[in-house]
Design an enzyme around this catalytic site. Structure first.
Site, short mmCIF file in Angstrom:
data_model
loop_
_atom_site.label_atom_id
_atom_site.label_comp_id
_atom_site.label_asym_id
_atom_site.label_seq_id
_atom_site.Cartn_x
_atom_site.Cartn_y
_atom_site.Cartn_z
N ASP A 1 48.60 47.47 49.48
CA ASP A 1 49.99 47.90 49.38
C ASP A 1 50.04 49.35 49.87
OD1 ASP A 1 49.00 49.45 47.29
OD2 ASP A 1 50.45 48.73 45.82
N HIS A 2 51.18 50.00 49.68
CA HIS A 2 51.33 51.38 50.13
C HIS A 2 50.37 52.34 49.43
CE1 HIS A 2 53.85 50.82 46.60
NE2 HIS A 2 53.73 52.12 46.37
N CYS B 1 44.85 48.99 46.31
CA CYS B 1 46.15 49.49 45.86
C CYS B 1 45.86 50.79 45.14
CB CYS B 1 46.91 48.48 45.01
SG CYS B 1 46.25 48.11 43.37
N THR C 1 45.29 51.58 42.00
CA THR C 1 44.18 51.46 41.05
C THR C 1 43.24 50.31 41.37
OG1 THR C 1 45.41 49.99 39.60
CG2 THR C 1 45.59 52.37 39.16
N GLY C 2 43.68 49.39 42.20
CA GLY C 2 42.92 48.17 42.47
C GLY C 2 43.25 47.06 41.50
N HIS D 1 25.97 38.27 40.50
CA HIS D 1 26.11 37.47 39.28
C HIS D 1 27.41 36.67 39.21
CE1 HIS D 1 23.05 40.00 36.78
NE2 HIS D 1 22.55 39.55 37.92
N ASN D 2 28.50 37.22 39.77
CA ASN D 2 29.80 36.57 39.67
C ASN D 2 30.26 35.92 40.96
OD1 ASN D 2 30.36 39.57 38.04
ND2 ASN D 2 30.19 37.66 36.90
N HIS E 1 23.64 31.88 36.93
CA HIS E 1 24.98 32.39 37.23
C HIS E 1 25.89 31.27 37.74
CE1 HIS E 1 23.24 36.24 36.45
NE2 HIS E 1 22.35 36.06 37.41
#
Length: 149
Positions: free
Chosen positions: A8-9, A65, A67-68, A98-99, A133
């Site tokens: 985003d901006h 963004c 903050t993400g 792991h994810n 995992h």
């Protein structure tokens, strides 16, 4: 590697830095926008990148963004997406190892350019470890299935 990129901006400037960095490293990058710092809505760009990754057209996505967080929440609404907000290289490696996160999210107001590029490199250079995992990711997929009906 084909990488879907969006912001985003509030993440536009960082996205542009990441795009240049990835292209210099020889990656194919498709930019899903936004294309300026004019105010816009992060769910639009989170969705576009998430759909592109979920379709299999792209191996990975990167979102930015302020903050993400907001853009990652939007991306995670798409079935099959595992988007992680990361602000350090250790977490970047672990979220892939792991994810098996398929989208990385960064906050332009949280991490500086230098660290952000290190995070991107750490994330993209790490492979999913599988094994125990995979069992855990299967459980997450079952949760997703349960609540997507």
């Amino acid at each position: 590697m084909r990488i879907a990129l969006g912001s985003d901006h509030g993440g536009y400037v960082l996205k542009e830095e990441i795009k240049r960095h990835l292209q210099e490293k020889g990656h194919e990058v498709v930019d899903f926008g936004t294309n300026s710092t004019d105010s816009c809505d992060y769910p639009d760009f989170g969705l576009a990148v998430a759909e592109a990754v979920a379709s299999g057209e792209f191996e990975n996505g990167i979102l930015c963004c302020g903050t993400g967080v907001g853009i990652s929440i939007a991306a995670n609404k798409v079935k099959g997406i595992r988007c992680a907000v990361v602000s350090d290289t250790f977490s970047a490696r672990m979220t892939k190892a792991h994810n098996n996160a398929n989208i990385l999210s960064l906050g332009e107001r949280v991490v500086g350019k230098g660290l952000a590029l290190e995070i991107v490199d750490a994330y993209l250079s790490t492979q999913f470890e599988g094994d125990r995992h995979s069992r855990r990711l299967d459980k997450i997929s079952k949760i997703e299935e349960k609540y997507s009906k």
